[in-house]
Design an enzyme around this catalytic site. Structure first.
Site, PDB file in Angstrom:
ATOM      1  N   LYS A  46       0.811  -1.221   0.000  1.00 41.55           N
ATOM      2  CA  LYS A  46       0.000   0.000   0.000  1.00 41.55           C
ATOM      3  C   LYS A  46       0.842   1.268   0.000  1.00 41.55           C
ATOM      4  CE  LYS A  46      -3.965  -2.043  -0.094  1.00 41.55           C
ATOM      5  NZ  LYS A  46      -4.928  -1.880  -1.158  1.00 41.55           N
ATOM      6  N   SER A 271      -2.794 -12.572   3.986  1.00 38.49           N
ATOM      7  CA  SER A 271      -3.194 -12.439   2.586  1.00 38.49           C
ATOM      8  C   SER A 271      -2.141 -13.028   1.637  1.00 38.49           C
ATOM      9  CB  SER A 271      -3.512 -10.984   2.220  1.00 38.49           C
ATOM     10  OG  SER A 271      -2.357 -10.182   2.306  1.00 38.49           O
TER      11      SER A 271
END
Ligand code: PMP
Length: 316
Positions: A46, A271
């Site tokens: 991110k 994830s």
């Protein structure tokens, strides 16, 4: 690639290219090409969208020196935005549902960000509403990661180009990713398609429990932070992912795969387990010759208080 940023003499950490490595968990496996995004400065992929969205807004005059950025995210995006804002001399407000791990809230505060909590039963939708309200009242720049095209764009022009340079032969056949905002899968798919690759997109979905065959539809698991039911994201809903295949992975397998990756020296969060397990399934569908790329999005340290570390927490 690093995006130049003029910051009035302030040091801005460059976001360097992350490695793309072929990872095998078993000797019988053909490798899966993994982009080690957990090596980004704040610990997740991110960092790229945070820098890209905020810098674009700055260049377009949407944010001025000392201005405020706001986002509804309990996860990596808030941490990355908090770091980006610290580097750029901006204020940051993260809106998230109560119950988000202490590690995450502390990281945001350590960068100087403010954390605003909404009741847990309001979930991500409550956080989105609250962020909208505060942005309206204060004029803060709301990055809107679930609909901002610059989110996917960051991966199209940046992460995707790195991968195309790094992968042997310069071609990718399958891209596998869990969907939070969809920015990763949408941006990388576009980069590979535009480069002329014959590319199949695979969306990895975590589902509850271990016996997939017994599960009914709508069995999405909330155990993988950052990966949400796809309907939340406008960016993902509106995208044109030709030939999209969804792969369901039980959350037991998600955690087991993440732990195996960690044991091999990749310090990743859940994830990454989801993505790697789904990439193996994608490879079964496409054959061993196919070049499958996936992303290991974030680092393990932000999950110490979660199920991922249950067996190591002095418990069972
Ligand atoms: N993994 C983690 C840890 C995340 O935080 C996210 C996004 N919030 C994703 C995966 C999914 O990425 P994207 O938003 O690009 O779909």
């Amino acid at each position: 690639m690093s995006i130049p940023f003029k910051s009035e003499g302030r040091f801005v950490q460059k976001i360097e290219a992350t490695p793309l490595v072929e990872v095998r968990l078993a000797s019988t496996e053909t490798g899966i090409w993994c982009k080690l995004e957990f090596l980004n400065p704040s610990g997740s992929t991110k960092d790229r969208i945070a820098r890209y969205m905020v810098e674009k807004a700055w260049r377009n005059g949407r944010i001025e020196a000392g201005g405020t950025v706001i986002e509804a995210s309990s996860g990596s995006t808030s941490i990355a935005l908090a770091m980006t804002c610290a580097q750029m001399g901006l204020e940051f407000i993260a809106v998230m549902p109560e119950g988000v791990s202490r590690e995450r809230q502390l990281m945001i505060r350590a960068y100087g960000g403010e954390v605003i909590l909404v009741p847990p039963d309001e979930g991500i939708h409550g956080a989105l509403r609250k962020a909208e309200e505060i942005a309206g009242e204060t004029g803060a720049y709301y990055t809107r990661q679930f609909e901002n095209p610059d989110n996917a764009e960051a991966h199209r022009v940046w992460t995707g180009q790195e991968i195309l340079k790094q992968i042997p032969g310069g071609t990718v056949n399958g891209i596998v990713s869990g969907v939070g905002t969809g920015g990763t899968i949408v941006g990388l798919y576009s980069a590979f398609e535009e480069a002329g690759c014959e590319i199949t997109p695979f969306a990895a979905r975590p589902v509850r429990g271990s016996a997939l065959q017994e599960l009914e539809c709508c069995s999405f698991s909330p155990c993988v932070p950052g990966v949400v039911e796809e309907s939340v994201s406008k960016l993902y809903r509106d995208a044109d992912l030709n030939g999209l295949i969804e792969i369901d992975i039980s959350d037991d397998l998600v955690f087991d795969t993440a732990r195996q990756l960690i044991r091999q020296g990749f310090p990743v969060g859940p994830s990454s387990g989801l993505n790697y397990a789904a990439a193996l399934e994608a490879q079964k569908k496409m054959g061993p010759e196919a070049r499958i790329v996936t992303v290991l999005p974030d680092r393990m340290e932000r999950y110490f208080s979660t199920e991922l570390f249950d067996s190591m927490n002095g418990g069972s």
